[in-house]
Write an enzyme that holds these catalytic residues in place. Structure first.
Site, mmCIF file in Angstrom:
data_model
loop_
_atom_site.group_PDB
_atom_site.id
_atom_site.type_symbol
_atom_site.label_atom_id
_atom_site.label_comp_id
_atom_site.label_asym_id
_atom_site.label_seq_id
_atom_site.Cartn_x
_atom_site.Cartn_y
_atom_site.Cartn_z
ATOM 1 N N LYS A 254 0.828 -1.215 0.000
ATOM 2 C CA LYS A 254 0.000 0.000 0.000
ATOM 3 C C LYS A 254 0.859 1.260 0.000
ATOM 4 O O LYS A 254 0.404 2.323 -0.366
ATOM 5 C CB LYS A 254 -0.929 -0.016 1.203
ATOM 6 C CG LYS A 254 -2.103 -0.947 0.977
ATOM 7 C CD LYS A 254 -3.098 -0.892 2.101
ATOM 8 C CE LYS A 254 -4.287 -1.767 1.781
ATOM 9 N NZ LYS A 254 -4.840 -2.410 2.952
HETATM 10 N N1 GLU Z 1 -7.403 -7.690 5.877
HETATM 11 C C1 GLU Z 1 -6.313 -8.483 5.401
HETATM 12 C C2 GLU Z 1 -5.569 -7.748 4.317
HETATM 13 O O1 GLU Z 1 -6.096 -6.784 3.765
HETATM 14 C C3 GLU Z 1 -6.726 -9.817 4.845
HETATM 15 C C4 GLU Z 1 -7.069 -10.719 5.925
HETATM 16 C C5 GLU Z 1 -7.416 -12.149 5.598
HETATM 17 O O2 GLU Z 1 -7.583 -12.538 4.443
HETATM 18 O O3 GLU Z 1 -7.559 -12.850 6.571
HETATM 19 O O4 GLU Z 1 -4.461 -8.102 4.026
#
Ligand code: GLU
Length: 289
Positions: A254
């Site tokens: 990001k």
């Molecule tokens: N929120 C996590 C991310 O954006 C992904 C979490 C998951 O797949 O358990 O990397």
């Protein structure tokens, strides 16, 4: 009529702009749900208050929709469908944390990241948490009855135990507790659940049958399988997608906005052209089942 026995999820974090790597993982999650005529649930993983921003949340939803991703919004999916925001589920996570405390496998830890990094000699990858050296780990597994503010809480992993699972794309995966990953944080000093606990609590409560996520989370999957077991929950299946790199071979993050969906859209790229490029560059991303 859909086969509601398959329940997948999109779990983006509004901590920055989504990039092409996220889009590909989410696209595969959508494909898997469609192949199984199942449903797909959206869960915003917005627990990290220091990084979440409202404008990222808005951009996240808009970019997902622009890319062609769709999720359930109605009651007709054989169970709860959301969309969900983790930040609104604190009381629910507290219950799961208390359930975990009853196992006696959680202890309070006051070590900082810096303490841990300076006290260990073993090398670790740039993305990986170092193995916790056990400074605060008590000898006995006595259940904690009072949670103290300002303390992290760690889950005690069974040293030497091999966690094995069959990944839908990669086949059999094996990781050893205590060697590949150590005791990990389940509850944070600021009173919020850590990712590992929140995701297990949610995937269980939302009756997710298959988790589709990036390969960078393979070790997290191994950690989570231990939590499923001690909480007495059946675990979902897992399907880990390849990670995307830029032209210099660096993994997309990001921090680097160049390949954000937003930037690509502003350059006039269409979701169709991006999907074509993805399947051309990474033909191996297709599923094995
Ligand atoms: N929120 C996590 C991310 O954006 C992904 C979490 C998951 O797949 O358990 O990397």
């Amino acid at each position: 009529m859909s086969d509601v026995s398959y329940r997948g999820r999109l779990a983006p974090s509004p901590t920055g702009l989504l990039h092409l790597g996220h889009a590909r993982t989410f696209w595969m999650a959508q494909q898997r749900a469609r192949e199984h005529q199942g449903c797909l649930i959206l869960r915003s993983e917005d627990l990290d208050a220091s990084r979440v921003r409202p404008e990222f949340r808005e951009a996240m939803l808009e970019d997902l929709r622009w890319f062609g991703l769709r999720w359930e919004e109605g009651p007709d999916c054989g169970g709860p469908v959301g969309p969900y925001e983790q930040s609104a589920r604190q009381a629910f996570y507290e219950q799961t944390f208390h359930r975990l405390l009853e196992t006696g496998l959680v202890y309070a830890c006051q070590c900082t990241r810096k303490d841990i990094r300076t006290s260990i000699a073993a090398p670790h990858g740039p993305d990986e948490d170092p193995i916790y050296p056990g400074h605060c780990r008590p000898r006995d597994c006595t259940p904690i009855t009072a949670v103290r503010a300002g303390m992290n809480y760690r889950f005690r992993v069974p040293p030497g135990e091999v966690v094995e699972f069959v990944d839908g794309r990669l086949g059999t995966q094996r990781f050893e507790a205590g060697r590949d990953f150590g005791d990990f944080i389940v509850w944070r000093a600021d009173g919020t659940p850590a990712y590992q606990l929140a995701v297990v609590a949610d995937d269980h409560a939302m009756r997710i049958t298959e988790v589709v996520r990036g390969e960078d989370l393979l070790l997290s999957t191994a950690r989570q399988l231990l939590l499923y077991r001690v909480l007495g929950y059946a675990s979902p299946k897992f399907f880990h997608c390849p990670l995307m790199t830029d032209e210099t071979g660096r993994r997309l993050a990001k921090r680097t906005d160049a390949l954000s969906l937003r930037a690509l859209r502003e350059q006039g790229r269409t979701p169709e052209s991006l999907l074509r490029k993805m399947s051309h560059d990474h033909p191996s991303s297709s599923s094995s089942s």
